[in-house]
Design a protein around this motif. Sequence first.
Motif: not given
Length: 339
Positions: A148-155, A254-256, A265-266, A272-274
């Motif tokens: 799942r991947t996302a990119f969001g901000h207030g515009g 996030v890559i499963y 960046y989660n 980065l976390i493994l």
Amino acid sequence: MIGIGIIGCGAITIYRHAPEFSSNPHSKITGYYNPDRQKAEILAGGYGGKVYACCQEMLEDPLVDAVCICTPNKYHAALSIAAMEAGKHVLCEKPIATTIEEGKSMIEASERTGKILMIAHDLKFEYAHKKAKEILLSGEMGRILSFRTAFGHGGPENWSTDKSMNSWFFKKENTGSGVMGDLGIHKAHLIEWLIEDPVEEVKAFSSSRDKKLENGDLVEVYDNSICLLRTKTGIIGTLTASWTYYGGLDKSTVIYCSNGTVEIYNHPEIPLILTKNTKEKICYNFDTQSRSGIADSFINSIINGTPPDIPGEEGLRALKVVIACTRAYEENKTAGVGS
């Protein structure tokens, strides 16, 4: 010294391209063009260089070796092609263009003229993304199963130089898309690069949820999109793009995998976390990244005569995914990513 001409003097030029080109030891900003001349004059006063009366004057200047195009999306193709035909290398902001045909024409112009065409997808230069790809390629985390991947901000009205809700970002004729062409395209490019598996089919929901013009009407383009992607090898994942994340930035991925999870960046403090299926957790922190890497990479390609790190073909691939997502929603179907 590589002479750089910059077309378009909005926020991306002010905060990224002008400071990065001016501080690169192998480049010098020759000048700027912007329809609002005052914006160009401000940059010239800060970083040096002249203000051109028109784009053609810049393209005819023998001191300009390369052009950085930072205009509304609808001008990307015509300006890039004109610059390459005038003998200039081109760094073009994303998206590469507004249509697949335009993108192909840009790539053909690069091949015909022998000039570099690089698209400014910067996420692959970020330390966390580079390390994540290294780990994925090593096989340490096993097979990639989903993501799942996302990119969001207030515009864009919150960071662009035009704080008005009548900004070009909200007009379909200028963008050709909306939030997917602004933010989603970054993640379409990133995920294919990270997992090295092209997206083949998509489904999507998109909506204009909250962004309104000065007259109170909803904007012409979508401010939210949620997409389901399937890759060539069958990996399934989601891509979310939003201009209504008013609580703050989200650019997580996030890559499963069969041996655990890779989180980019989660976490608010750890980039980065493994997390392995043995319950072992490995956290990576990185030095502050003060440069995007875009200008430096572009200049290195020119000096060394090497292919750009983000060629037109990669920019076109990302555009094809975005266009397929729009078509999937508007035609209420599963859409293939076009050739």
